[in-house]
Design a protein around this motif. Structure first.
Motif, PDB file in Angstrom:
ATOM      1  N   UNK A  78       0.839  -1.203   0.000  1.00  0.00           N
ATOM      2  CA  UNK A  78       0.000   0.000   0.000  1.00  0.00           C
ATOM      3  C   UNK A  78       0.877   1.257   0.000  1.00  0.00           C
ATOM      4  N   UNK A  79       1.970   1.211   0.755  1.00  0.00           N
ATOM      5  CA  UNK A  79       2.927   2.324   0.758  1.00  0.00           C
ATOM      6  C   UNK A  79       3.521   2.527  -0.622  1.00  0.00           C
ATOM      7  N   UNK A  80       3.901   1.424  -1.250  1.00  0.00           N
ATOM      8  CA  UNK A  80       4.504   1.479  -2.579  1.00  0.00           C
ATOM      9  C   UNK A  80       3.561   2.099  -3.603  1.00  0.00           C
ATOM     10  N   UNK A  81       2.285   1.913  -3.384  1.00  0.00           N
ATOM     11  CA  UNK A  81       1.278   2.464  -4.303  1.00  0.00           C
ATOM     12  C   UNK A  81       0.958   3.923  -4.005  1.00  0.00           C
ATOM     13  N   UNK A  82       1.650   4.491  -3.030  1.00  0.00           N
ATOM     14  CA  UNK A  82       1.527   5.920  -2.761  1.00  0.00           C
ATOM     15  C   UNK A  82       0.291   6.343  -1.996  1.00  0.00           C
ATOM     16  N   UNK A  83      -0.272   5.463  -1.200  1.00  0.00           N
ATOM     17  CA  UNK A  83      -1.461   5.819  -0.426  1.00  0.00           C
ATOM     18  C   UNK A  83      -1.067   6.587   0.829  1.00  0.00           C
ATOM     19  N   UNK A  84      -1.976   7.410   1.312  1.00  0.00           N
ATOM     20  CA  UNK A  84      -1.717   8.185   2.532  1.00  0.00           C
ATOM     21  C   UNK A  84      -1.720   7.243   3.730  1.00  0.00           C
ATOM     22  N   UNK A  85      -1.067   7.665   4.793  1.00  0.00           N
ATOM     23  CA  UNK A  85      -1.000   6.868   6.017  1.00  0.00           C
ATOM     24  C   UNK A  85      -2.411   6.612   6.551  1.00  0.00           C
ATOM     25  N   UNK A  86      -3.274   7.631   6.440  1.00  0.00           N
ATOM     26  CA  UNK A  86      -4.655   7.500   6.897  1.00  0.00           C
ATOM     27  C   UNK A  86      -5.360   6.354   6.149  1.00  0.00           C
ATOM     28  N   UNK A  87      -5.235   6.334   4.817  1.00  0.00           N
ATOM     29  CA  UNK A  87      -5.879   5.291   4.007  1.00  0.00           C
ATOM     30  C   UNK A  87      -5.314   3.916   4.337  1.00  0.00           C
ATOM     31  N   UNK A  88      -4.004   3.859   4.535  1.00  0.00           N
ATOM     32  CA  UNK A  88      -3.362   2.579   4.866  1.00  0.00           C
ATOM     33  C   UNK A  88      -3.906   2.045   6.192  1.00  0.00           C
ATOM     34  N   UNK A  89      -4.018   2.921   7.185  1.00  0.00           N
ATOM     35  CA  UNK A  89      -4.537   2.491   8.490  1.00  0.00           C
ATOM     36  C   UNK A  89      -5.980   2.015   8.379  1.00  0.00           C
ATOM     37  N   UNK A  90      -6.784   2.701   7.557  1.00  0.00           N
ATOM     38  CA  UNK A  90      -8.173   2.276   7.340  1.00  0.00           C
ATOM     39  C   UNK A  90      -8.190   0.883   6.703  1.00  0.00           C
ATOM     40  N   UNK A  91      -7.307   0.678   5.734  1.00  0.00           N
ATOM     41  CA  UNK A  91      -7.217  -0.620   5.067  1.00  0.00           C
ATOM     42  C   UNK A  91      -6.809  -1.723   6.025  1.00  0.00           C
ATOM     43  N   UNK A  92      -5.827  -1.429   6.874  1.00  0.00           N
ATOM     44  CA  UNK A  92      -5.333  -2.430   7.818  1.00  0.00           C
ATOM     45  C   UNK A  92      -6.406  -2.782   8.854  1.00  0.00           C
ATOM     46  N   UNK A  93      -7.325  -1.863   9.080  1.00  0.00           N
ATOM     47  CA  UNK A  93      -8.429  -2.105  10.010  1.00  0.00           C
ATOM     48  C   UNK A  93      -9.372  -3.202   9.528  1.00  0.00           C
ATOM     49  N   UNK A  94      -9.281  -3.539   8.258  1.00  0.00           N
ATOM     50  CA  UNK A  94     -10.129  -4.594   7.691  1.00  0.00           C
ATOM     51  C   UNK A  94      -9.720  -5.989   8.177  1.00  0.00           C
ATOM     52  N   UNK A  95      -8.502  -6.099   8.707  1.00  0.00           N
ATOM     53  CA  UNK A  95      -7.981  -7.404   9.128  1.00  0.00           C
ATOM     54  C   UNK A  95      -8.132  -7.524  10.645  1.00  0.00           C
ATOM     55  N   UNK A  96      -9.026  -8.397  11.066  1.00  0.00           N
ATOM     56  CA  UNK A  96      -9.266  -8.597  12.494  1.00  0.00           C
ATOM     57  C   UNK A  96      -8.152  -9.456  13.093  1.00  0.00           C
ATOM     58  N   UNK A  97      -7.757  -9.133  14.332  1.00  0.00           N
ATOM     59  CA  UNK A  97      -6.656  -9.842  14.991  1.00  0.00           C
ATOM     60  C   UNK A  97      -6.887 -11.350  15.080  1.00  0.00           C
ATOM     61  N   UNK A  98      -8.095 -11.729  15.480  1.00  0.00           N
ATOM     62  CA  UNK A  98      -8.398 -13.162  15.656  1.00  0.00           C
ATOM     63  C   UNK A  98      -8.268 -13.897  14.310  1.00  0.00           C
ATOM     64  N   UNK A  99      -8.833 -13.316  13.262  1.00  0.00           N
ATOM     65  CA  UNK A  99      -8.772 -13.933  11.930  1.00  0.00           C
ATOM     66  C   UNK A  99      -7.335 -13.968  11.420  1.00  0.00           C
ATOM     67  N   UNK A 100      -6.561 -12.952  11.791  1.00  0.00           N
ATOM     68  CA  UNK A 100      -5.164 -12.851  11.356  1.00  0.00           C
ATOM     69  C   UNK A 100      -4.338 -14.001  11.926  1.00  0.00           C
ATOM     70  N   UNK A 101      -4.470 -14.235  13.232  1.00  0.00           N
ATOM     71  CA  UNK A 101      -3.730 -15.309  13.888  1.00  0.00           C
ATOM     72  C   UNK A 101      -4.206 -16.662  13.363  1.00  0.00           C
ATOM     73  N   UNK A 102      -5.522 -16.804  13.193  1.00  0.00           N
ATOM     74  CA  UNK A 102      -6.081 -18.046  12.632  1.00  0.00           C
ATOM     75  C   UNK A 102      -5.527 -18.307  11.230  1.00  0.00           C
ATOM     76  N   UNK A 103      -5.453 -17.249  10.434  1.00  0.00           N
ATOM     77  CA  UNK A 103      -4.929 -17.373   9.075  1.00  0.00           C
ATOM     78  C   UNK A 103      -3.490 -17.861   9.070  1.00  0.00           C
ATOM     79  N   UNK A 104      -2.683 -17.299   9.966  1.00  0.00           N
ATOM     80  CA  UNK A 104      -1.282 -17.722  10.072  1.00  0.00           C
ATOM     81  C   UNK A 104      -1.195 -19.174  10.526  1.00  0.00           C
ATOM     82  N   UNK A 105      -1.995 -19.519  11.504  1.00  0.00           N
ATOM     83  CA  UNK A 105      -1.992 -20.900  12.027  1.00  0.00           C
ATOM     84  C   UNK A 105      -2.353 -21.894  10.915  1.00  0.00           C
TER      85      UNK A 105
END
Length: 151
Positions: A78-105
């Motif tokens: 997202x940084x490479x694509x030149x998005x603002x920090x605000x937009x990046x943080x909004x995007x990262x908010x789409x990934x829930x912690x529980x689902x993230x750890x489950x995905x890695x597992x």
């Protein structure tokens, strides 16, 4: 402002989410430069065809769910694509912690099943799994935590 170019750009943006940078590159291919390009992009934003926040949310959610990318890799892209920090943080908010750890597992479990057939040494197996997860963009601390639980 050329209405035909605006229509063409609008359909380009309607096809899938785009960043302002991607739209600007496409306009250059259509020989639209400088102020005219800026006006067209502003018009597309006002018509809600271009939204970097929406792009970031769609991109982050999709790369996590479909390609199993980790947060670090998604953020870097997202940084490479030149998005603002605000937009990046909004995007990262789409990934829930529980689902993230489950995905890695899940990712590590599947990969371990595949690698176990060829790698007998548990230390080397763990190293390969860690390298795999890190390349996917997962944080090293989390990767090692999950690898300890996997044993």
């Amino acid at each position: 402002m050329d209405r035909l170019i605006l229509q063409k750009a609008a359909s380009y943006c309607a096809y899938q989410e785009r960043t302002q940078d991607e739209v600007r590159q496409r306009l250059k291919k259509w020989n639209v430069w400088g102020e005219e390009a800026d006006e067209l992009i502003a018009e597309l934003i006002s018509m809600n065809y271009v939204s970097e926040e929406r792009f970031a949310k769609t991109y982050a959610g999709g790369k996590f769910r479909i390609k199993n990318w980790g947060r670090m890799k998604i953020r870097q892209e997202l940084n490479r694509r030149g998005l603002s920090q605000y937009s990046i943080e909004k995007g990262m908010g789409e990934i829930e912690d529980k689902a993230y750890v489950e995905g890695l597992r899940t990712l590590l479990t599947k990969k371990k099943t595949l690698l176990s057939k060829t790698e007998a040494d548990p230390f080397k197996l763990k190293q390969k799994l860690a390298r795999f997860a890190l390349a996917k963009g997962y944080e090293s601390e989390l990767v090692w935590q999950e690898l300890e639980k996997l044993d």
